[in-house]
Design a protein around this motif. Structure first.
Motif, PDB file in Angstrom:
ATOM      1  N   ALA A 122      74.853  55.567  65.993  1.00 25.30           N
ATOM      2  CA  ALA A 122      74.262  56.895  66.188  1.00 25.30           C
ATOM      3  C   ALA A 122      74.436  57.396  67.619  1.00 25.30           C
ATOM      4  O   ALA A 122      74.369  58.605  67.868  1.00 25.30           O
ATOM      5  N   GLU A 123      74.667  56.492  68.560  1.00 24.11           N
ATOM      6  CA  GLU A 123      74.871  56.900  69.947  1.00 24.11           C
ATOM      7  C   GLU A 123      76.144  57.712  70.114  1.00 24.11           C
ATOM      8  O   GLU A 123      76.245  58.525  71.036  1.00 24.11           O
ATOM      9  N   SER A 124      77.121  57.488  69.232  1.00 29.07           N
ATOM     10  CA  SER A 124      78.401  58.169  69.398  1.00 29.07           C
ATOM     11  C   SER A 124      78.850  58.950  68.165  1.00 29.07           C
ATOM     12  O   SER A 124      79.660  59.863  68.277  1.00 29.07           O
ATOM     13  N   SER A 125      78.336  58.599  66.980  1.00 30.21           N
ATOM     14  CA  SER A 125      78.792  59.273  65.760  1.00 30.21           C
ATOM     15  C   SER A 125      77.686  59.293  64.714  1.00 30.21           C
ATOM     16  O   SER A 125      77.368  58.250  64.134  1.00 30.21           O
ATOM     17  N   ALA A 126      77.133  60.474  64.463  1.00 29.38           N
ATOM     18  CA  ALA A 126      76.087  60.604  63.451  1.00 29.38           C
ATOM     19  C   ALA A 126      76.627  60.264  62.066  1.00 29.38           C
ATOM     20  O   ALA A 126      75.930  59.657  61.257  1.00 29.38           O
ATOM     21  N   GLU A 127      77.873  60.654  61.801  1.00 30.96           N
ATOM     22  CA  GLU A 127      78.444  60.396  60.476  1.00 30.96           C
ATOM     23  C   GLU A 127      78.648  58.905  60.230  1.00 30.96           C
ATOM     24  O   GLU A 127      78.403  58.400  59.134  1.00 30.96           O
ATOM     25  N   ALA A 128      79.094  58.181  61.261  1.00 34.04           N
ATOM     26  CA  ALA A 128      79.282  56.735  61.118  1.00 34.04           C
ATOM     27  C   ALA A 128      77.936  56.050  60.890  1.00 34.04           C
ATOM     28  O   ALA A 128      77.813  55.146  60.057  1.00 34.04           O
ATOM     29  N   ALA A 129      76.917  56.503  61.622  1.00 30.21           N
ATOM     30  CA  ALA A 129      75.578  55.929  61.450  1.00 30.21           C
ATOM     31  C   ALA A 129      75.026  56.237  60.063  1.00 30.21           C
ATOM     32  O   ALA A 129      74.434  55.373  59.411  1.00 30.21           O
ATOM     33  N   ARG A 130      75.235  57.462  59.610  1.00 26.90           N
ATOM     34  CA  ARG A 130      74.738  57.848  58.289  1.00 26.90           C
ATOM     35  C   ARG A 130      75.406  57.012  57.188  1.00 26.90           C
ATOM     36  O   ARG A 130      74.751  56.626  56.207  1.00 26.90           O
ATOM     37  N   ALA A 131      76.688  56.718  57.345  1.00 34.13           N
ATOM     38  CA  ALA A 131      77.384  55.886  56.357  1.00 34.13           C
ATOM     39  C   ALA A 131      76.763  54.493  56.280  1.00 34.13           C
ATOM     40  O   ALA A 131      76.653  53.906  55.191  1.00 34.13           O
ATOM     41  N   ILE A 132      76.340  53.965  57.416  1.00 40.42           N
ATOM     42  CA  ILE A 132      75.691  52.649  57.427  1.00 40.42           C
ATOM     43  C   ILE A 132      74.329  52.732  56.746  1.00 40.42           C
ATOM     44  O   ILE A 132      73.960  51.861  55.950  1.00 40.42           O
ATOM     45  N   PHE A 133      73.565  53.788  57.043  1.00 42.58           N
ATOM     46  CA  PHE A 133      72.260  53.966  56.393  1.00 42.58           C
ATOM     47  C   PHE A 133      72.412  54.062  54.872  1.00 42.58           C
ATOM     48  O   PHE A 133      71.629  53.469  54.118  1.00 42.58           O
ATOM     49  N   VAL A 134      73.409  54.817  54.425  1.00 47.10           N
ATOM     50  CA  VAL A 134      73.633  54.958  52.973  1.00 47.10           C
ATOM     51  C   VAL A 134      73.939  53.607  52.351  1.00 47.10           C
ATOM     52  O   VAL A 134      73.414  53.265  51.278  1.00 47.10           O
ATOM     53  N   ARG A 135      74.765  52.838  53.019  1.00 47.18           N
ATOM     54  CA  ARG A 135      75.109  51.508  52.494  1.00 47.18           C
ATOM     55  C   ARG A 135      73.872  50.612  52.461  1.00 47.18           C
ATOM     56  O   ARG A 135      73.674  49.842  51.520  1.00 47.18           O
ATOM     57  N   MET A 136      73.030  50.708  53.464  1.00 42.12           N
ATOM     58  CA  MET A 136      71.821  49.886  53.514  1.00 42.12           C
ATOM     59  C   MET A 136      70.873  50.209  52.367  1.00 42.12           C
ATOM     60  O   MET A 136      70.192  49.332  51.844  1.00 42.12           O
ATOM     61  N   GLU A 137      70.810  51.469  51.977  1.00 44.52           N
ATOM     62  CA  GLU A 137      69.845  51.864  50.951  1.00 44.52           C
ATOM     63  C   GLU A 137      70.146  51.235  49.604  1.00 44.52           C
ATOM     64  O   GLU A 137      69.244  51.073  48.770  1.00 44.52           O
ATOM     65  N   SER A 138      71.390  50.852  49.378  1.00 45.40           N
ATOM     66  CA  SER A 138      71.724  50.174  48.126  1.00 45.40           C
ATOM     67  C   SER A 138      71.725  48.663  48.285  1.00 45.40           C
ATOM     68  O   SER A 138      72.119  47.936  47.379  1.00 45.40           O
ATOM     69  N   GLY A 139      71.285  48.186  49.441  1.00 45.25           N
ATOM     70  CA  GLY A 139      71.282  46.750  49.698  1.00 45.25           C
ATOM     71  C   GLY A 139      70.081  46.307  50.497  1.00 45.25           C
ATOM     72  O   GLY A 139      68.944  46.358  50.031  1.00 45.25           O
ATOM     73  N   VAL A 140      70.331  45.902  51.750  1.00 46.97           N
ATOM     74  CA  VAL A 140      69.280  45.274  52.561  1.00 46.97           C
ATOM     75  C   VAL A 140      68.116  46.210  52.887  1.00 46.97           C
ATOM     76  O   VAL A 140      67.029  45.741  53.213  1.00 46.97           O
ATOM     77  N   GLY A 141      68.325  47.522  52.814  1.00 49.43           N
ATOM     78  CA  GLY A 141      67.247  48.445  53.177  1.00 49.43           C
ATOM     79  C   GLY A 141      66.386  48.898  52.018  1.00 49.43           C
ATOM     80  O   GLY A 141      65.307  49.474  52.232  1.00 49.43           O
ATOM     81  N   ALA A 142      66.828  48.649  50.798  1.00 45.81           N
ATOM     82  CA  ALA A 142      66.155  49.208  49.624  1.00 45.81           C
ATOM     83  C   ALA A 142      64.683  48.827  49.530  1.00 45.81           C
ATOM     84  O   ALA A 142      63.848  49.644  49.129  1.00 45.81           O
ATOM     85  N   ASP A 143      64.343  47.613  49.906  1.00 43.20           N
ATOM     86  CA  ASP A 143      62.965  47.137  49.759  1.00 43.20           C
ATOM     87  C   ASP A 143      62.189  47.132  51.080  1.00 43.20           C
ATOM     88  O   ASP A 143      61.094  46.581  51.152  1.00 43.20           O
ATOM     89  N   GLU A 144      62.754  47.732  52.106  1.00 51.62           N
ATOM     90  CA  GLU A 144      62.124  47.723  53.434  1.00 51.62           C
ATOM     91  C   GLU A 144      61.518  49.084  53.740  1.00 51.62           C
ATOM     92  O   GLU A 144      62.224  50.094  53.793  1.00 51.62           O
ATOM     93  N   SER A 145      60.211  49.123  53.973  1.00 50.26           N
ATOM     94  CA  SER A 145      59.565  50.399  54.304  1.00 50.26           C
ATOM     95  C   SER A 145      60.140  50.978  55.588  1.00 50.26           C
ATOM     96  O   SER A 145      60.288  52.205  55.727  1.00 50.26           O
ATOM     97  N   GLN A 146      60.502  50.102  56.527  1.00 48.10           N
ATOM     98  CA  GLN A 146      61.028  50.580  57.804  1.00 48.10           C
ATOM     99  C   GLN A 146      62.357  51.298  57.634  1.00 48.10           C
ATOM    100  O   GLN A 146      62.705  52.163  58.439  1.00 48.10           O
ATOM    101  N   TYR A 147      63.097  50.945  56.594  1.00 45.68           N
ATOM    102  CA  TYR A 147      64.363  51.637  56.368  1.00 45.68           C
ATOM    103  C   TYR A 147      64.124  53.132  56.190  1.00 45.68           C
ATOM    104  O   TYR A 147      64.799  53.968  56.792  1.00 45.68           O
ATOM    105  N   TYR A 148      63.168  53.491  55.349  1.00 51.13           N
ATOM    106  CA  TYR A 148      62.946  54.898  55.014  1.00 51.13           C
ATOM    107  C   TYR A 148      62.414  55.683  56.217  1.00 51.13           C
ATOM    108  O   TYR A 148      62.801  56.835  56.426  1.00 51.13           O
ATOM    109  N   THR A 149      61.551  55.066  57.006  1.00 48.63           N
ATOM    110  CA  THR A 149      61.039  55.769  58.187  1.00 48.63           C
ATOM    111  C   THR A 149      62.130  55.895  59.255  1.00 48.63           C
ATOM    112  O   THR A 149      62.240  56.935  59.915  1.00 48.63           O
ATOM    113  N   ALA A 150      62.942  54.849  59.401  1.00 44.21           N
ATOM    114  CA  ALA A 150      64.031  54.905  60.380  1.00 44.21           C
ATOM    115  C   ALA A 150      65.082  55.928  59.958  1.00 44.21           C
ATOM    116  O   ALA A 150      65.619  56.669  60.791  1.00 44.21           O
TER     117      ALA A 150
END
Length: 221
Positions: free
Chosen positions: A145-173
């Motif tokens: 996110a420091e250099s590319s919002a789109e690159a960061a967003r792609a990582i967030f999207v990938r996390m939501e179908s994996g390691v972030g799906a069950d983490e409350s902090q994922y959604y707030t972050a």
């Protein structure tokens, strides 16, 4: 006979070897090239296992990240999310004080390598390890996110179908990230998905929404 023995003994004396060349001050630092990063992680894995072995591996032609993932795969029983987290922390300490661009380049190489080996959990790449794996991916997204919002967003999207799906902090972050980049509707949608998934209660979602709105206001000012 004695003289001949002395001459033979003198001819068999070992030659003096030149001392190894030391790097001169001011020479470019190559310590975080792909090969060096691969050897660094491999060495730490061996160290963690308590073994002292010499390595004579050859690096295949091609992408450095791929060859590093191959090396890590050879010792996958030791390459855990907890190890990845501690390794990233070590690289971050080594990058303190570097120019911003060099710091970001070195850290990006490290994150790409370890996340490529860990997997995000939603693509058949494993992704176990609970909080440690999630924290590594979240820090990777924030770095991007420091250099590319789109690159960061792609990582967030990938996390939501994996390691972030069950983490409350994922959604707030995710909500905070979207708000900071002028996408309040996406921020609200992320919090709504967290509530629907049962990972956020309504009160926590409202609190996160207020934080996102404040961040959006600061960024817009």
């Amino acid at each position: 006979i004695f003289d001949r023995a002395l001459r033979r003994s003198a001819s068999c004396r070992p030659r003096r070897l030149s001392p190894p060349r030391l790097a001169r001050r001011g020479e470019p630092d190559q310590s975080m090239s792909s090969a060096a990063l691969r050897d660094k992680i491999k060495g730490l894995l061996v160290e963690g296992e308590g073994e002292h072995t010499s390595s004579s591996s050859s690096t295949a032609e091609g992408d450095g990240d791929d060859s590093l993932r191959h090396t890590l795969g050879l010792t996958s029983t030791l390459f855990t999310p907890q190890f990845a987290e501690s390794f990233i922390a070590r690289v971050e300490r080594e990058c303190e004080g570097l120019p911003a661009e060099e710091r970001r380049s070195r850290l990006t190489a490290a994150y790409r390598s370890v996340t490529g080996s860990l997997g995000s959990g939603g693509d058949g790449g494993g992704g176990g390890g609970g909080g440690a794996n999630f924290r590594v991916w979240l820090k990777y997204a924030r770095l991007e996110a420091e250099s590319s919002a789109e690159a960061a967003r792609a990582i967030f999207v990938r996390m939501e179908s994996g390691v972030g799906a069950d983490e409350s902090q994922y959604y707030t972050a995710r909500a905070l990230f979207e708000a900071e980049h002028g996408a309040m509707q996406a921020a609200e949608a992320a919090l709504r998905r967290g509530v629907e998934a049962g990972r956020l209660d309504v009160a926590a979602a409202k609190q996160a929404l207020h934080a996102a709105q404040r961040a959006a206001a600061v960024c817009a000012a």
